[in-house]
Design an enzyme around this catalytic site. Structure first.
Site, PDB file in Angstrom:
ATOM      1  N   ASP A  95       0.830  -1.208   0.000  1.00  0.00           N
ATOM      2  CA  ASP A  95       0.000   0.000   0.000  1.00  0.00           C
ATOM      3  C   ASP A  95       0.869   1.265   0.000  1.00  0.00           C
ATOM      4  O   ASP A  95       2.086   1.218   0.298  1.00  0.00           O
ATOM      5  CB  ASP A  95      -0.900  -0.042   1.250  1.00  0.00           C
TER       6      ASP A  95
ATOM      7  N   ASP B  70     -10.706   1.964  -3.403  1.00  0.00           N
ATOM      8  CA  ASP B  70     -11.293   1.590  -2.115  1.00  0.00           C
ATOM      9  C   ASP B  70     -12.814   1.584  -2.190  1.00  0.00           C
ATOM     10  O   ASP B  70     -13.476   1.204  -1.228  1.00  0.00           O
ATOM     11  CB  ASP B  70     -10.852   2.577  -1.030  1.00  0.00           C
TER      12      ASP B  70
HETATM   13  C1  DGJ Z   1      -5.903   1.749   1.848  1.00  0.00           C
HETATM   14  C2  DGJ Z   1      -6.270   0.541   1.046  1.00  0.00           C
HETATM   15  O1  DGJ Z   1      -6.709   0.910  -0.217  1.00  0.00           O
HETATM   16  C3  DGJ Z   1      -7.292  -0.278   1.807  1.00  0.00           C
HETATM   17  O2  DGJ Z   1      -7.710  -1.369   1.041  1.00  0.00           O
HETATM   18  C4  DGJ Z   1      -6.679  -0.719   3.104  1.00  0.00           C
HETATM   19  O3  DGJ Z   1      -5.623  -1.593   2.857  1.00  0.00           O
HETATM   20  C5  DGJ Z   1      -6.206   0.486   3.909  1.00  0.00           C
HETATM   21  N1  DGJ Z   1      -5.350   1.342   3.113  1.00  0.00           N
HETATM   22  C6  DGJ Z   1      -5.471   0.054   5.136  1.00  0.00           C
HETATM   23  O4  DGJ Z   1      -4.935   1.103   5.820  1.00  0.00           O
END
Ligand code: DGJ
Length: 694
Positions: free
Chosen positions: A448, A516
């Site tokens: 991430d 997301d």
């Molecule tokens: C952002 C990601 O896109 C989410 O899927 C998740 O992993 C969160 N970060 C976790 O902090």
């Protein structure tokens, strides 16, 4: 097929791909000039191509784009600045090399110690042409400053009108396709965020305004780079359209030391006559053959805990989720954020990559064993390039972050960016990641990256702008090294959703988390834009809870599945809260996905309409197998869905509908379509499987 031919008498190079050709030449002054990019031409024909108006070089017409140009009046592709106050280039041709489909043309500045090599690569299995540039300081003293060094500049033939296709967006709304008239003057697509960005993505498509989904000429280019970038398109009123693209945003400067070379990322281009769909399929096939690390592997159905638990992770909860996920048919279980340090929220702990023993009292291995025991692989979330100020790592190494003297350190999501350009920081990250993967049976990392660069300084370093480039190079080197040392490891690229999706990261990531936003209706548009360049086998898509936690929209399970089944299906909801009937339905849909998965993940994509149409669909074709996923978001006036015209079928063949057993002529499906038996009401969807009969 000879891929590259040098026509010495005309100082022209002709490059061929299966269905296109590209040519460049040298003008009398040794300047490299664009000649042709489009339909296949023979050597005899390419010699006949009339010079573009700017070849004439009248005092007003010299402009910045052609091949990779120096001086001119457009946004420069190349802008060296010398210690004596001079700038730009005056080329002298040195030599060239041809090796199979690789052409390297070497030129030098007539006065300054700067050498450039223009690289081109064509292949016999793709119409994608890769281009990149290497600069070399051939002198012995004094640096040469590069104010801009793009990978390539591309030129289109004269067109009566020009339209640009690209994607725009933001967090939770990535890759929204825009197709609009190209304004006269300059249009700049860029990211100044240190990463590819949610707001724009480094590719474009250009056409004359008449191309459609499956017909018409389209010229497209995509940059293989995961940092800041810029693509500048120029539309002069009486001249051909051109564009230049490369790493870094405007204003960054790099000093080339004597003897040093500077290599740009690839800015690949493709031309085709089968409309936007044809161009997308060309990008997908190229990504499959020449970009992805393990293209032939089917991507597993994963379960990810994030939407179920947020930061509230512990052994018992994850064990419960793992059991449920396995029962649904998940093949990979991913433990998301919250497993390390004092990471109870996004305010602390990032950077302290030790397992949180309050949550996992004997470490991660118990969970990993259970996950493996269920026959699933185990994946773990990491965000190696970031740190919370409230962390031991930051308290011990406050200088490791991007920062500037006398400037506040802006936190976003309560975190700062580690300066990955620093060799010690990159080495630290490699050490803990390598240990983590070596000491536990981790099969998959969700990598991430949750904020953009700000105050991007590097105090004490005499060339702070380097960090914008070296961060990405060191990130690539780190993932490459981890993968080489742990060949079983697979990687998902995530940046707060889809902030890091590009051909550069796809050379070292097996899939991408496009957003997301898991709302199935919003996802239709996000997936429509994502798939313009990137293939379904890289497009992770989870089915989560309803109402959706982000949008509050309630959508039936079947529709949510059918949307996610258009990519790499995953599950992400609070499974223990799902009613038994939904769990049973979900298990059936997961099983169905596994049957159609080879066609979805490896087949050719045909988009049948756009998400805003009354009914839209995506169709995948692999050999004899066809899968259609059709969606009607909103029912209107009680009209039936009607028939859906398919694409990419063989007109003379017959196809059996595996649902109804009916046999249809390909010609009829192409001309008149297939009756869509969509259930009544909003959020109606269906999956159709056809098999071509012998
Ligand atoms: C952002 C990601 O896109 C989410 O899927 C998740 O992993 C969160 N970060 C976790 O902090």
């Amino acid at each position: 097929m000879t891929l590259v031919t040098y026509l010495a008498d005309h100082r022209l190079w002709l490059l061929r791909t299966p269905a296109t050709s590209y040519a460049l030449g040298l003008d009398p002054d040794d300047r490299p000039r664009h000649v042709h990019w489009g339909a296949p031409l023979t050597a005899e024909q390419v010699i006949d191509v009339p010079a573009l108006p700017h070849h004439e070089n009248s005092s007003f017409q010299v402009r910045g784009y052609g091949e990779l140009e120096g001086p001119g009046f457009g946004a420069p592709s190349l802008r060296p600045r010398y210690a004596d106050g001079g700038a730009g280039v005056e080329w002298r041709y040195l030599d060239h090399e041809i090796e199979g489909g690789h052409l390297a043309v070497r030129l030098a500045d007539r006065h300054h110690p700067l050498e450039i090599t223009l690289h081109y690569r064509v292949r016999d299995d793709t119409d994608v042409i890769e281009r990149w540039t290497v600069l070399r300081h051939t002198g012995e003293s004094g640096p040469i400053e590069l104010e801009r060094c793009d990978s390539a500049a591309w030129t289109l033939p004269p067109l009566p009108d020009v339209r640009i296709s690209h994607v725009v967006g933001g967090w939770s709304s990535e890759t929204q396709l825009k197709r609009e008239g190209l304004p006269y003057g300059e249009t700049v697509l860029t990211s100044r965020r240190g990463t590819t960005s949610h707001q724009a993505n480094p590719w474009i498509m250009l056409d004359d305004g008449t191309a459609a989904e499956e017909r018409g000429e389209v010229w497209s280019a995509a940059l293989a780079w995961s940092g800041s970038w810029r693509i500048a398109v120029q539309r002069p009123p009486f001249d051909a359209v051109g564009f230049t693209g490369g790493a870094g945003h405007d204003g960054l400067r790099v000093r080339l030391a004597p003897g040093e070379t500077w290599r740009t990322p690839v800015f690949a281009g493709v031309y085709g006559t089968d409309g936007f769909g044809g161009i997308s399929r060309a990008w997908h096939a190229y990504t499959l053959r020449h970009v992805l690390p393990h293209p032939q592997e089917l991507r597993p159905v994963l379960y990810n805990s994030w939407e179920a638990t947020g930061f509230d992770v512990d052994l018992d909860g994850q064990l419960r989720l793992a059991e449920k996920a396995a029962a649904l048919g998940a093949e990979l279980f991913v433990l998301d954020d919250g497993w390390f340090g004092r990471r109870d929220s996004d305010r602390a702990g990032l950077g302290d990559w030790q397992v949180n023993l309050d949550r996992f009292p004997s470490g991660l291995d118990k969970l990993i064993e259970a996950v493996h025991g269920h026959g699933m692989r185990f994946g773990l979330w990491v965000e190696p390039e970031m740190v919370n100020p409230d962390s031991d790592l930051y308290r011990e190494n406050p200088d490791w972050v991007l920062h500037m003297p006398h400037r506040r350190r802006t936190t976003l999501r309560n975190q700062l960016v580690l300066n990955f350009a620093r060799p010690d920081v990159a080495a630290w990250a490699h050490a803990w990641l390598d240990r983590l993967v070596a000491e536990h049976e981790i099969d998959f990392l969700k990598w991430d990256f949750n904020r953009a660069f700000t105050e991007a300084g590097w105090p004490g370093h005499d060339e702070p702008d380097r960090l914008w480039f070296d961060h990405v190079h060191n990130l690539y080197a780190l993932i490459d090294r981890l993968r080489a040392d742990h060949p079983h490891l697979r990687v998902e690229s995530c940046a707060g959703g889809g902030g890091r999706a590009d051909l550069g990261i796809l050379a070292r990531a097996d899939e991408v988390w496009p957003s997301d936003n898991t709302d199935a209706v919003d996802r239709l548009a996000i997936q429509h834009g994502y798939g313009q360049v990137y293939p379904a086998r890289t497009m992770a898509a989870w089915v989560t809870d309803s109402p959706n936690p982000l949008t509050g929209r309630s959508v039936p399970l079947r529709f949510r599945f059918h949307v996610a089944m258009a990519g790499v299906l995953g599950l992400g909801g609070d499974l223990p809260a799902w009613p038994a009937a939904e769990l049973a339905e979900a298990a059936g849909l997961v099983a169905l996905y596994k049957e159609v998965r080879p066609v979805v993940q490896h087949g050719g994509l045909f988009r049948l309409g756009a998400p805003d149409d009354p009914v839209s669909a995506v169709q995948y074709v692999l050999g004899d197998h066809v899968v259609v996923l059709a969606y009607r978001v909103r029912t209107r006036f009680g009209h039936p869905a009607g028939r859906l015209r398919l694409a990419g079928l063989e007109a003379a063949a017959r196809y059996r509908d595996e649902g109804t057993g009916q046999v249809h002529h390909g010609a009829v499906l192409l001309a008149h379509g297939l009756h869509l038996d969509l259930p009544a009401g909003d959020y109606a969807s269906t999956l159709i499987r056809l098999t071509r009969l012998a």
